[in-house]
Design a protein around this motif. Structure first.
Motif, PDB file in Angstrom:
ATOM      1  N   HIS A 110      20.948  73.648 -51.132  1.00 41.94           N
ATOM      2  CA  HIS A 110      21.885  72.784 -50.345  1.00 41.94           C
ATOM      3  C   HIS A 110      23.329  73.401 -50.907  1.00 41.94           C
ATOM      4  CE1 HIS A 110      19.454  68.830 -49.835  1.00 41.94           C
ATOM      5  NE2 HIS A 110      18.963  70.016 -49.084  1.00 41.94           N
ATOM      6  N   LEU A 124      11.139  76.144 -48.861  1.00 44.09           N
ATOM      7  CA  LEU A 124      11.302  74.714 -48.925  1.00 44.09           C
ATOM      8  C   LEU A 124       9.966  73.923 -49.208  1.00 44.09           C
ATOM      9  CD1 LEU A 124      13.274  74.642 -45.169  1.00 44.09           C
ATOM     10  CD2 LEU A 124      14.059  74.578 -47.249  1.00 44.09           C
ATOM     11  N   HIS A 125      10.030  72.938 -49.531  1.00 41.63           N
ATOM     12  CA  HIS A 125       8.834  72.077 -49.961  1.00 41.63           C
ATOM     13  C   HIS A 125       8.896  70.878 -48.891  1.00 41.63           C
ATOM     14  CE1 HIS A 125       5.876  70.280 -52.324  1.00 41.63           C
ATOM     15  NE2 HIS A 125       6.295  69.127 -52.225  1.00 41.63           N
ATOM     16  N   GLU A 126       7.681  71.164 -47.805  1.00 43.48           N
ATOM     17  CA  GLU A 126       7.397  70.061 -46.907  1.00 43.48           C
ATOM     18  C   GLU A 126       8.866  69.677 -46.184  1.00 43.48           C
ATOM     19  OE1 GLU A 126       5.366  66.813 -48.780  1.00 43.48           O
ATOM     20  OE2 GLU A 126       3.699  67.977 -49.137  1.00 43.48           O
ATOM     21  N   GLY A 127       9.718  70.814 -45.896  1.00 38.57           N
ATOM     22  CA  GLY A 127      11.094  70.550 -45.154  1.00 38.57           C
ATOM     23  C   GLY A 127      12.109  70.318 -45.787  1.00 38.57           C
ATOM     24  N   HIS A 128      12.039  70.049 -47.325  1.00 39.57           N
ATOM     25  CA  HIS A 128      12.960  69.821 -48.126  1.00 39.57           C
ATOM     26  C   HIS A 128      13.520  70.682 -48.940  1.00 39.57           C
ATOM     27  CE1 HIS A 128      12.555  65.488 -46.848  1.00 39.57           C
ATOM     28  NE2 HIS A 128      11.274  65.823 -47.158  1.00 39.57           N
ATOM     29  N   CYS A 147      14.680  72.998 -42.552  1.00 36.34           N
ATOM     30  CA  CYS A 147      15.208  71.994 -43.548  1.00 36.34           C
ATOM     31  C   CYS A 147      15.390  70.550 -42.722  1.00 36.34           C
ATOM     32  CB  CYS A 147      16.287  72.439 -44.389  1.00 36.34           C
ATOM     33  SG  CYS A 147      16.786  70.964 -45.663  1.00 36.34           S
ATOM     34  N   SER A 148      14.641  69.570 -43.099  1.00 30.54           N
ATOM     35  CA  SER A 148      14.921  68.173 -42.507  1.00 30.54           C
ATOM     36  C   SER A 148      15.844  67.514 -43.017  1.00 30.54           C
ATOM     37  CB  SER A 148      13.271  67.518 -42.379  1.00 30.54           C
ATOM     38  OG  SER A 148      12.726  67.587 -43.684  1.00 30.54           O
ATOM     39  N   ASP A 149      16.208  67.994 -44.248  1.00 26.21           N
ATOM     40  CA  ASP A 149      17.065  66.908 -45.212  1.00 26.21           C
ATOM     41  C   ASP A 149      18.682  66.789 -44.505  1.00 26.21           C
ATOM     42  OD1 ASP A 149      15.546  67.331 -47.350  1.00 26.21           O
ATOM     43  OD2 ASP A 149      16.598  68.985 -48.069  1.00 26.21           O
ATOM     44  N   ALA A 197      20.433  67.068 -38.983  1.00 23.28           N
ATOM     45  CA  ALA A 197      19.907  67.909 -40.564  1.00 23.28           C
ATOM     46  C   ALA A 197      20.339  69.191 -40.791  1.00 23.28           C
ATOM     47  CB  ALA A 197      18.408  67.797 -40.168  1.00 23.28           C
ATOM     48  N   TYR A 198      20.119  69.458 -41.735  1.00 18.78           N
ATOM     49  CA  TYR A 198      20.443  70.995 -42.401  1.00 18.78           C
ATOM     50  C   TYR A 198      19.996  71.997 -41.242  1.00 18.78           C
ATOM     51  CZ  TYR A 198      22.446  70.076 -46.741  1.00 18.78           C
ATOM     52  OH  TYR A 198      23.326  69.691 -47.801  1.00 18.78           O
TER      53      TYR A 198
END
Length: 111
Positions: free
Chosen positions: A18, A8-12, A59-61, A88-89
């Motif tokens: 996805h 992940l990139h900074e939680g994304h 994952c914060s998305d 979030a995911y």
């Protein structure tokens, strides 16, 4: 050991991760007792669904509504309670990975 799923990139997560989550959720829903852990295709590789859920645990998305509805259909509501705010995911992934681990632990070993 080679990393099978991207970090992940900074939680994304990238959009293709996805999609892997969505595929893993569908596979979890179709997973019958007594069967081995389902696999999903990711960049030409077969990946266990627990690995996909494990990667998405931080994952914060936010979960899109269509995915949230699918998660709610397979996960008991009491396990998804996260307090206030949208899910979030990560919220769904932690529960789904734990359910995978529990199911694998309780699987009957063929003799």
């Amino acid at each position: 050991m080679m990393r099978l799923l991207p970090a992940l990139h900074e939680g994304h997560a990238p959009v293709y991760l996805h999609q892997a989550f969505s595929d893993a959720l569908d596979a979890f829903d179709d997973w019958e007792h007594g069967m081995g852990e389902p696999l999903v295709e990711f960049e030409g590789l077969s990946i266990p669904i627990s690995a996909v859920f494990g990667r998405m645990r931080s994952c914060s998305d936010l979960l899109p509504i269509r995915i949230l509805e699918d998660v709610a259909a397979v996960v008991p509501e009491r396990l998804l309670a996260s307090g206030e705010g949208p899910l979030a995911y990560a919220d769904a992934a932690r529960v789904l990975r734990a359910l995978c681990v529990e199911r694998l632990r309780n699987a009957e070993i063929p003799r």
